[in-house]
Design a protein around this motif. Structure first.
Motif, PDB file in Angstrom:
ATOM      1  N   LEU A 106      -3.717   1.756 -12.169  1.00 40.40           N
ATOM      2  CA  LEU A 106      -3.692   2.210 -11.008  1.00 40.40           C
ATOM      3  C   LEU A 106      -3.260   1.159  -9.857  1.00 40.40           C
ATOM      4  O   LEU A 106      -2.528   1.540  -8.963  1.00 40.40           O
ATOM      5  CB  LEU A 106      -5.025   2.770 -10.763  1.00 40.40           C
ATOM      6  N   ILE A 107      -3.794  -0.190 -10.085  1.00 37.09           N
ATOM      7  CA  ILE A 107      -3.269  -1.131  -9.246  1.00 37.09           C
ATOM      8  C   ILE A 107      -1.962  -1.315  -9.051  1.00 37.09           C
ATOM      9  O   ILE A 107      -1.354  -1.506  -7.901  1.00 37.09           O
ATOM     10  CB  ILE A 107      -4.092  -2.350  -9.153  1.00 37.09           C
ATOM     11  N   ALA A 108      -1.365  -1.219 -10.288  1.00 33.84           N
ATOM     12  CA  ALA A 108       0.219  -1.531 -10.448  1.00 33.84           C
ATOM     13  C   ALA A 108       0.817  -0.346  -9.672  1.00 33.84           C
ATOM     14  O   ALA A 108       1.789  -0.559  -8.947  1.00 33.84           O
ATOM     15  CB  ALA A 108       0.593  -1.585 -11.750  1.00 33.84           C
ATOM     16  N   LEU A 134      -3.265   9.825 -18.453  1.00 35.63           N
ATOM     17  CA  LEU A 134      -2.040   9.404 -19.172  1.00 35.63           C
ATOM     18  C   LEU A 134      -0.828   9.808 -18.772  1.00 35.63           C
ATOM     19  O   LEU A 134      -0.085   9.086 -18.439  1.00 35.63           O
ATOM     20  CB  LEU A 134      -2.380   9.544 -20.877  1.00 35.63           C
ATOM     21  N   GLY A 135      -0.790  11.073 -18.404  1.00 32.65           N
ATOM     22  CA  GLY A 135       0.518  11.757 -17.941  1.00 32.65           C
ATOM     23  C   GLY A 135       0.905  11.297 -16.624  1.00 32.65           C
ATOM     24  O   GLY A 135       2.054  10.856 -16.231  1.00 32.65           O
ATOM     25  N   PHE A 136      -0.349  11.027 -15.732  1.00 30.44           N
ATOM     26  CA  PHE A 136       0.090  10.581 -14.203  1.00 30.44           C
ATOM     27  C   PHE A 136       0.606   9.352 -14.321  1.00 30.44           C
ATOM     28  O   PHE A 136       1.548   8.717 -13.501  1.00 30.44           O
ATOM     29  CB  PHE A 136      -1.278  10.679 -13.620  1.00 30.44           C
ATOM     30  N   ILE A 137      -0.103   8.445 -15.191  1.00 26.71           N
ATOM     31  CA  ILE A 137       0.344   6.890 -15.275  1.00 26.71           C
ATOM     32  C   ILE A 137       1.716   6.952 -15.904  1.00 26.71           C
ATOM     33  O   ILE A 137       2.544   6.050 -15.347  1.00 26.71           O
ATOM     34  CB  ILE A 137      -0.761   6.048 -16.207  1.00 26.71           C
ATOM     35  N   PHE A 138       1.905   7.499 -16.896  1.00 28.11           N
ATOM     36  CA  PHE A 138       3.256   7.580 -17.648  1.00 28.11           C
ATOM     37  C   PHE A 138       4.440   7.858 -16.600  1.00 28.11           C
ATOM     38  O   PHE A 138       5.422   7.136 -16.461  1.00 28.11           O
ATOM     39  CB  PHE A 138       3.218   8.635 -18.828  1.00 28.11           C
ATOM     40  N   ARG A 139       3.909   8.999 -15.676  1.00 27.37           N
ATOM     41  CA  ARG A 139       5.177   9.547 -14.825  1.00 27.37           C
ATOM     42  C   ARG A 139       5.488   8.502 -13.771  1.00 27.37           C
ATOM     43  O   ARG A 139       6.419   8.456 -13.216  1.00 27.37           O
ATOM     44  CB  ARG A 139       4.488  10.880 -14.278  1.00 27.37           C
ATOM     45  N   LYS A 140       4.207   7.633 -13.482  1.00 24.30           N
ATOM     46  CA  LYS A 140       4.443   6.927 -12.240  1.00 24.30           C
ATOM     47  C   LYS A 140       5.171   5.551 -12.506  1.00 24.30           C
ATOM     48  O   LYS A 140       5.824   4.850 -11.826  1.00 24.30           O
ATOM     49  CB  LYS A 140       3.128   6.323 -11.644  1.00 24.30           C
ATOM     50  N   LEU A 141       4.972   5.080 -14.112  1.00 23.66           N
ATOM     51  CA  LEU A 141       5.449   3.760 -14.169  1.00 23.66           C
ATOM     52  C   LEU A 141       6.617   3.929 -15.215  1.00 23.66           C
ATOM     53  O   LEU A 141       7.468   3.052 -15.307  1.00 23.66           O
ATOM     54  CB  LEU A 141       4.220   3.140 -15.377  1.00 23.66           C
ATOM     55  N   LEU A 147      -0.455   1.450  -7.279  1.00 24.23           N
ATOM     56  CA  LEU A 147      -0.877   1.565  -5.723  1.00 24.23           C
ATOM     57  C   LEU A 147      -0.035   0.547  -5.002  1.00 24.23           C
ATOM     58  O   LEU A 147       0.279   0.607  -3.834  1.00 24.23           O
ATOM     59  CB  LEU A 147      -2.038   1.404  -5.581  1.00 24.23           C
ATOM     60  N   THR A 148       0.202  -0.541  -5.813  1.00 26.05           N
ATOM     61  CA  THR A 148       1.162  -1.583  -4.977  1.00 26.05           C
ATOM     62  C   THR A 148       2.409  -1.701  -5.263  1.00 26.05           C
ATOM     63  O   THR A 148       3.101  -2.722  -4.978  1.00 26.05           O
ATOM     64  CB  THR A 148       0.327  -3.191  -5.571  1.00 26.05           C
ATOM     65  N   LYS A 149       2.941  -0.722  -6.149  1.00 29.07           N
ATOM     66  CA  LYS A 149       4.246  -0.443  -6.662  1.00 29.07           C
ATOM     67  C   LYS A 149       4.781  -1.913  -7.230  1.00 29.07           C
ATOM     68  O   LYS A 149       5.986  -2.335  -7.267  1.00 29.07           O
ATOM     69  CB  LYS A 149       5.033  -0.428  -5.544  1.00 29.07           C
ATOM     70  N   SER A 150       3.896  -2.334  -8.009  1.00 23.32           N
ATOM     71  CA  SER A 150       4.017  -3.454  -9.072  1.00 23.32           C
ATOM     72  C   SER A 150       4.407  -3.105 -10.350  1.00 23.32           C
ATOM     73  O   SER A 150       3.481  -3.252 -11.432  1.00 23.32           O
ATOM     74  CB  SER A 150       2.953  -4.366  -9.074  1.00 23.32           C
ATOM     75  N   ASP A 151       5.453  -2.186 -10.657  1.00 22.76           N
ATOM     76  CA  ASP A 151       5.639  -1.642 -12.084  1.00 22.76           C
ATOM     77  C   ASP A 151       5.533  -2.606 -13.122  1.00 22.76           C
ATOM     78  O   ASP A 151       4.980  -2.226 -14.207  1.00 22.76           O
ATOM     79  CB  ASP A 151       6.986  -0.956 -12.161  1.00 22.76           C
ATOM     80  N   ARG A 152       5.869  -3.880 -12.867  1.00 25.47           N
ATOM     81  CA  ARG A 152       5.934  -4.737 -13.878  1.00 25.47           C
ATOM     82  C   ARG A 152       4.657  -5.023 -14.500  1.00 25.47           C
ATOM     83  O   ARG A 152       4.368  -5.386 -15.729  1.00 25.47           O
ATOM     84  CB  ARG A 152       6.757  -6.111 -13.451  1.00 25.47           C
ATOM     85  N   LEU A 153       3.704  -5.179 -13.498  1.00 23.28           N
ATOM     86  CA  LEU A 153       2.308  -5.353 -13.839  1.00 23.28           C
ATOM     87  C   LEU A 153       1.833  -4.320 -14.762  1.00 23.28           C
ATOM     88  O   LEU A 153       1.026  -4.748 -15.915  1.00 23.28           O
ATOM     89  CB  LEU A 153       1.356  -5.292 -12.707  1.00 23.28           C
ATOM     90  N   GLY A 154       2.020  -3.189 -14.506  1.00 24.79           N
ATOM     91  CA  GLY A 154       1.529  -1.995 -15.409  1.00 24.79           C
ATOM     92  C   GLY A 154       2.298  -2.153 -16.896  1.00 24.79           C
ATOM     93  O   GLY A 154       1.579  -1.984 -17.738  1.00 24.79           O
ATOM     94  N   LEU A 155       3.566  -2.450 -16.826  1.00 28.59           N
ATOM     95  CA  LEU A 155       4.325  -2.751 -18.089  1.00 28.59           C
ATOM     96  C   LEU A 155       3.523  -3.782 -18.964  1.00 28.59           C
ATOM     97  O   LEU A 155       3.701  -3.604 -20.091  1.00 28.59           O
ATOM     98  CB  LEU A 155       5.802  -2.985 -17.772  1.00 28.59           C
ATOM     99  N   ILE A 156       3.354  -4.828 -18.112  1.00 23.71           N
ATOM    100  CA  ILE A 156       2.919  -6.031 -19.075  1.00 23.71           C
ATOM    101  C   ILE A 156       1.226  -5.636 -19.576  1.00 23.71           C
ATOM    102  O   ILE A 156       0.857  -6.203 -20.605  1.00 23.71           O
ATOM    103  CB  ILE A 156       2.729  -7.275 -17.922  1.00 23.71           C
TER     104      ILE A 156
END
Length: 252
Positions: free
Chosen positions: A37-39, A117-124, A41-50
């Motif tokens: 969620l932090i990734a 899961l779907g929300f996170i998948f769709r955003k990242l 909200l901050t548009k830090s996609d790479r953080l979410g992928l890591i």
């Protein structure tokens, strides 16, 4: 009678283990959700992928699945690649983040319908509805943009779980190979040798504990191909993965 009792006991143990696996999946995912969620909200996609990479390590450790990662070529951890794994099991999505380079999935829009899961998948990640031509084109455009922005992608070139006779793969779609030629981004074939044994797509929902082997092949430079040789590119990658599947599953 004794054989029936033994069989019943074994099925019961398998069911209990499956419940444990599902619980660990849910618990580890929920623990990682604040990072996702932090990734977002901050548009830090790479953080979410890591974070997804470390989630995979934690999940498979907790469910007791030993991993063997065989890397045949060097990967630049800051580089951009298109990863192309075979696809026989829903487990493939959870296994692929063991690749040591963060990436975005290009996956079915149906995943986006799963709560949380779907929300996170769709955003990242990038979703595609293969039943709609306009959506397929939009997904292709988004994928090209992600590659140009320096994000690696993972695309299952079979387009889903298509094979009814693993480890024999289905035919490959042209999308990832066309993207590679258009952008110059290298294709990295990946062989997932054991997921169809561990969690088969047979509707029984048994999770079998055994070693899981992942082979990360050498990157393939699309400069060796052209749009006129697109089919050759698809078939060369398919044959490379299939040969490794046959070898690791002892099929002659």
């Amino acid at each position: 009678m004794k054989n029936q009792q033994t069989n019943f006991l074994w099925i019961a143990v398998q069911r209990v283990y499956m419940i444990y696996v599902a619980t660990m999946f849910l618990v580890t995912f929920l623990l990682n959700t604040p990072v996702f969620l932090i990734a977002i909200l901050t548009k830090s996609d790479r953080l979410g992928l890591i974070a997804n990479h470390y989630w995979a390590h934690a999940f498979f450790f907790l469910v007791g699945v030993p991993m063997e990662i065989i890397q045949k070529g060097d990967l630049d951890k800051k580089g951009t690649y298109i990863f192309c794994p075979n696809h026989f099991s829903f487990l493939d999505i959870a296994i692929t983040p063991f690749v040591p380079v963060p990436f975005k999935f290009v996956g079915k829009v149906s995943i986006a319908k799963v709560p949380i899961l779907g929300f996170i998948f769709r955003k990242l990640h990038i979703t595609v509805d293969r039943t709609r031509l306009r959506d397929k084109y939009a997904t292709y455009t988004k994928s090209i943009s992600a590659l140009m922005d320096g994000f690696s992608l993972t695309i299952f070139p079979e387009g889903g779980i298509r094979s009814s006779n693993p480890p024999l793969m289905g035919s490959f779609k042209e999308g990832p190979f066309r993207m590679a030629i258009e952008t110059g981004v290298k294709i990295v074939p990946i062989t997932l040798a054991d997921n169809w044994h561990i969690f088969p797509d047979d509707g029984r929902y048994f999770f079998k504990r055994r070693k899981c082997r992942v082979v990360i092949h050498e990157p393939i430079d699309p400069a060796n191909y052209s749009m006129s040789r697109l089919k050759d590119f698809q078939e060369d990658v398919r044959q490379l993965i299939q040969k490794e599947l046959n070898h690791l599953n002892a099929i002659l």
